[in-house]
Design a protein around this motif. Structure first.
Motif, PDB file in Angstrom:
ATOM      1  N   SER A  57       0.832  -1.195   0.000  1.00  0.00           N
ATOM      2  CA  SER A  57       0.000   0.000   0.000  1.00  0.00           C
ATOM      3  C   SER A  57       0.877   1.260   0.000  1.00  0.00           C
ATOM      4  N   ALA A  58       2.030   1.217   0.699  1.00  0.00           N
ATOM      5  CA  ALA A  58       2.955   2.364   0.655  1.00  0.00           C
ATOM      6  C   ALA A  58       3.496   2.549  -0.763  1.00  0.00           C
ATOM      7  N   LEU A  59       3.859   1.435  -1.393  1.00  0.00           N
ATOM      8  CA  LEU A  59       4.410   1.526  -2.755  1.00  0.00           C
ATOM      9  C   LEU A  59       3.386   2.081  -3.735  1.00  0.00           C
ATOM     10  N   GLU A  60       2.142   1.631  -3.588  1.00  0.00           N
ATOM     11  CA  GLU A  60       1.106   2.079  -4.527  1.00  0.00           C
ATOM     12  C   GLU A  60       0.903   3.595  -4.390  1.00  0.00           C
ATOM     13  N   GLY A  61       0.828   4.060  -3.136  1.00  0.00           N
ATOM     14  CA  GLY A  61       0.634   5.497  -2.899  1.00  0.00           C
ATOM     15  C   GLY A  61       1.816   6.306  -3.439  1.00  0.00           C
ATOM     16  N   ALA A  62       3.020   5.814  -3.177  1.00  0.00           N
ATOM     17  CA  ALA A  62       4.219   6.551  -3.592  1.00  0.00           C
ATOM     18  C   ALA A  62       4.314   6.604  -5.118  1.00  0.00           C
ATOM     19  N   LEU A  63       4.046   5.480  -5.769  1.00  0.00           N
ATOM     20  CA  LEU A  63       4.167   5.454  -7.232  1.00  0.00           C
ATOM     21  C   LEU A  63       3.086   6.315  -7.884  1.00  0.00           C
ATOM     22  N   ALA A  64       1.889   6.311  -7.300  1.00  0.00           N
ATOM     23  CA  ALA A  64       0.812   7.150  -7.860  1.00  0.00           C
ATOM     24  C   ALA A  64       1.229   8.619  -7.768  1.00  0.00           C
ATOM     25  N   LEU A  65       1.808   8.994  -6.624  1.00  0.00           N
ATOM     26  CA  LEU A  65       2.247  10.385  -6.442  1.00  0.00           C
ATOM     27  C   LEU A  65       3.333  10.756  -7.463  1.00  0.00           C
ATOM     28  N   LEU A  66       4.176   9.759  -7.788  1.00  0.00           N
ATOM     29  CA  LEU A  66       5.330  10.055  -8.646  1.00  0.00           C
ATOM     30  C   LEU A  66       5.022  10.028 -10.144  1.00  0.00           C
ATOM     31  N   LYS A  67       3.779   9.714 -10.490  1.00  0.00           N
ATOM     32  CA  LYS A  67       3.486   9.617 -11.932  1.00  0.00           C
ATOM     33  C   LYS A  67       3.726  10.945 -12.655  1.00  0.00           C
ATOM     34  N   ALA A  68       3.405  12.044 -11.982  1.00  0.00           N
ATOM     35  CA  ALA A  68       3.611  13.352 -12.622  1.00  0.00           C
ATOM     36  C   ALA A  68       5.103  13.571 -12.877  1.00  0.00           C
ATOM     37  N   THR A  69       5.939  13.183 -11.899  1.00  0.00           N
ATOM     38  CA  THR A  69       7.394  13.325 -12.073  1.00  0.00           C
ATOM     39  C   THR A  69       7.880  12.442 -13.218  1.00  0.00           C
ATOM     40  N   MET A  70       7.310  11.235 -13.302  1.00  0.00           N
ATOM     41  CA  MET A  70       7.716  10.330 -14.398  1.00  0.00           C
ATOM     42  C   MET A  70       7.463  10.992 -15.742  1.00  0.00           C
ATOM     43  N   ARG A  71       6.314  11.636 -15.848  1.00  0.00           N
ATOM     44  CA  ARG A  71       5.974  12.281 -17.119  1.00  0.00           C
ATOM     45  C   ARG A  71       7.097  13.237 -17.531  1.00  0.00           C
ATOM     46  N   GLU A  72       7.679  13.918 -16.536  1.00  0.00           N
ATOM     47  CA  GLU A  72       8.737  14.896 -16.822  1.00  0.00           C
ATOM     48  C   GLU A  72      10.096  14.244 -17.052  1.00  0.00           C
ATOM     49  N   VAL A  73      10.508  13.364 -16.103  1.00  0.00           N
ATOM     50  CA  VAL A  73      11.904  12.912 -16.141  1.00  0.00           C
ATOM     51  C   VAL A  73      12.107  11.568 -16.837  1.00  0.00           C
ATOM     52  N   ALA A  74      11.060  10.769 -16.944  1.00  0.00           N
ATOM     53  CA  ALA A  74      11.229   9.441 -17.558  1.00  0.00           C
ATOM     54  C   ALA A  74       9.929   9.035 -18.255  1.00  0.00           C
ATOM     55  N   PRO A  75       9.547   9.786 -19.287  1.00  0.00           N
ATOM     56  CA  PRO A  75       8.251   9.517 -19.932  1.00  0.00           C
ATOM     57  C   PRO A  75       8.158   8.117 -20.531  1.00  0.00           C
ATOM     58  N   GLN A  76       9.328   7.517 -20.814  1.00  0.00           N
ATOM     59  CA  GLN A  76       9.303   6.164 -21.391  1.00  0.00           C
ATOM     60  C   GLN A  76       8.637   5.163 -20.449  1.00  0.00           C
ATOM     61  N   LEU A  77       8.512   5.546 -19.164  1.00  0.00           N
ATOM     62  CA  LEU A  77       7.946   4.615 -18.184  1.00  0.00           C
ATOM     63  C   LEU A  77       6.418   4.611 -18.176  1.00  0.00           C
ATOM     64  N   LEU A  78       5.813   5.570 -18.858  1.00  0.00           N
ATOM     65  CA  LEU A  78       4.342   5.653 -18.811  1.00  0.00           C
ATOM     66  C   LEU A  78       3.736   5.100 -20.088  1.00  0.00           C
ATOM     67  N   ARG A  79       2.729   4.267 -19.877  1.00  0.00           N
ATOM     68  CA  ARG A  79       2.008   3.754 -21.062  1.00  0.00           C
ATOM     69  C   ARG A  79       1.240   4.882 -21.714  1.00  0.00           C
ATOM     70  N   ALA A  80       1.141   4.823 -23.034  1.00  0.00           N
ATOM     71  CA  ALA A  80       0.441   5.904 -23.764  1.00  0.00           C
ATOM     72  C   ALA A  80      -1.026   5.930 -23.355  1.00  0.00           C
TER      73      ALA A  80
END
Ligand SMILES: Cc1ncc(COP(=O)(O)O)c(C=O)c1O
Length: 463
Positions: free
Chosen positions: A440-463
């Motif tokens: 549950s900690a991981l899920e919350g943390a990763l959800a929060l970090l999705k916006a950062t992923m969009r900026e720094v590692a967009p390859q990690l997000l599915r289209a």
């Protein structure tokens, strides 16, 4: 009371909450910086803006000096397989403490732990104790060179075996290499002459290893590797790879050396028992010391007999003031006794649950990453592509940029302690409830970090 400032980005929010929760750690860090470089004494435990100072451990849980609690998924980099202050280990160690920590001569606890390890680890016919894993791989490599009368040890490109000079080579896998990486010194201060005695080959690539052996086998004493490289990213060996290495070692008459310092915990005989491949020499450490500093190396009797001082002048010298000390041996023996088949099966199952859960979270959140590993050892990899070599793992990790560090801090904010390389190890006091808590900690943390992923590692997000 310090107010959390209005956070503009996930990164700022994570840092602000970290600093808000850990004021006492920051205070201690400021003092520590006066006496130790960066206020720390171990490269792997430092992180920015400053490390959390832990004050106490109890089973699967840690508490810091601000009173925050954490589920410990690091376990001192996998060594505390029974978590913290396991009551029976404490009792044995406390009893030994009252009777003397080390006598400067032979003592019974050494024999008991040596016997247990020889009975469990298939390749151990004899062994010797050291005070760290670094010393264990150093002595194991020296034994191989002495036995074969040759200088060169082949290691994996990207393999980690501690911090002595002969393994401070190509610890970071060579990203430029196509098929055949070349050995490079990992840091300043390691003599260039080391490169005369170390060669590297990529993981999971038998043809590359064969080419190297074919050309140089007359100068090669042995091949050292972790059967599942942990700091390389828990990339599993391809089916048949370890067996293929054993065959190549036999064909070209070189020794096979396993570093099972981390992987020993995966079965009672280590990864070599899982893979059914017997190396000539093995190094172990971490869990065998019950929470105290330790290492050991051993293997074929004919090789280990080189250390017998009764062999005239050609005996190999191996010493160490605290080798086999009573505290380590007593705590280690109890730790290993408690880590029976049932306990190992249980923590391996919990590790697989964690793996399933993390992979499910990545899927649900549309993140192109994966959890890799075996049983009680798991690792996040920042790609959903299959990984073969340790260069593949390093490339994915570097493309994730600051995500790894931010996830680490945010997990701390959510009460989960790990390393910033995204590795998780399960300890025996854990149950499914702890796995759910971590997920549950991981899920919350990763959800929060999705916006950062969009900026720094967009390859990690599915289209
Ligand atoms: C695979 C491997 N080998 C060797 C070592 C070195 O062990 P130590 O830190 O006890 O010197 C480590 C430490 O993490 C390790 O993971």
């Amino acid at each position: 009371m310090v107010m959390i400032r209005a956070a503009a980005t996930a990164e700022e929010e994570i840092l602000a909450r970290y600093e808000e929760r850990t004021g006492a750690s920051r205070f201690r860090h400021e003092e520590a910086r006066r006496y130790m470089p960066a206020g720390d004494t171990r490269a792997a435990t430092f992180y920015s803006p400053y490390p959390t100072y832990m004050r106490a451990g109890d089973g699967a849980w840690l508490s810091d000096c601000d009173g925050n609690r954490y589920l410990d998924l690091l376990n001192n980099f996998t060594s505390l397989v029974h978590g913290h202050a396991q009551p029976d280990i404490v009792e044995y160690a406390a009893d030994q403490l009252t009777r003397g920590t080390v006598f400067g001569t032979a003592a019974e606890p050494q024999v008991a732990l040596a016997k247990l390890l020889v009975e469990r680890v298939p390749s151990f016919e004899m062994l010797r104790f050291t005070n760290s894993g670094t010393e264990a791989t150093m002595m194991m490599m020296r034994a191989a060179r002495a036995y074969m009368g040759r200088d060169i040890i082949v290691k994996l490109d990207g393999g980690y075996h501690g911090s002595h000079d002969f393994v401070e080579v190509s610890v970071k896998a060579d990203l430029d290499a196509s098929l055949e990486p070349t050995a490079h010194l990992e840091g300043r201060g390691v003599p260039a002459a080391v490169l005369n005695a170390v060669m590297v080959a990529p993981f999971n690539d038998l043809p590359a290893m064969e080419r190297l052996l074919n050309r140089h086998h007359e100068r090669i004493a042995g091949i050292i590797l972790e059967p599942m490289p942990n700091s390389g990213g828990m990339v599993p060996p391809a089916p048949g790879y370890l067996r293929g290495l054993r065959d190549l070692a036999d064909t070209y008459d070189v020794l096979l050396l396993f570093d099972e310092i981390v992987t020993l915990r995966l079965s009672s005989g280590g990864y070599q028992a899982i893979a059914d491949v017997r190396p000539d020499l093995t190094a172990v450490a971490k869990i065998i010391g019950g929470g105290f500093p330790v290492g050991a190396f051993g293997g074929r009797r004919a090789i280990m007999q080189l250390f017998d001082p009764l062999r005239d002048a050609d005996a190999l010298f191996h010493s160490g003031t605290f080798n086999g000390n009573n505290m380590t041996m007593t705590a280690g023996l109890e730790s290993m006794r408690r880590l029976d088949e049932t306990a190992i099966r249980r923590i391996n199952r919990l590790g697989e649950l964690l793996n399933d859960g993390i992979n499910r979270i990545f899927k649900t959140l549309g993140i192109r990453a994966q959890c890799l590993g075996y049983g009680s050892l798991q690792q996040i990899q920042w790609t959903d592509e299959p990984l073969a070599t340790l260069a593949d793992a390093r490339r994915a990790s570097e493309r994730a940029g600051k995500l790894r560090d931010l996830l680490h801090l945010e997990l701390l904010n959510r009460g989960v302690y790990t390393s910033n390389r995204g590795m998780f190890s399960i300890s025996t006091p854990m149950t499914e409830a702890e796995i759910d808590y971590a997920l549950s900690a991981l899920e919350g943390a990763l959800a929060l970090l999705k916006a950062t992923m969009r900026e720094v590692a967009p390859q990690l997000l599915r289209a």
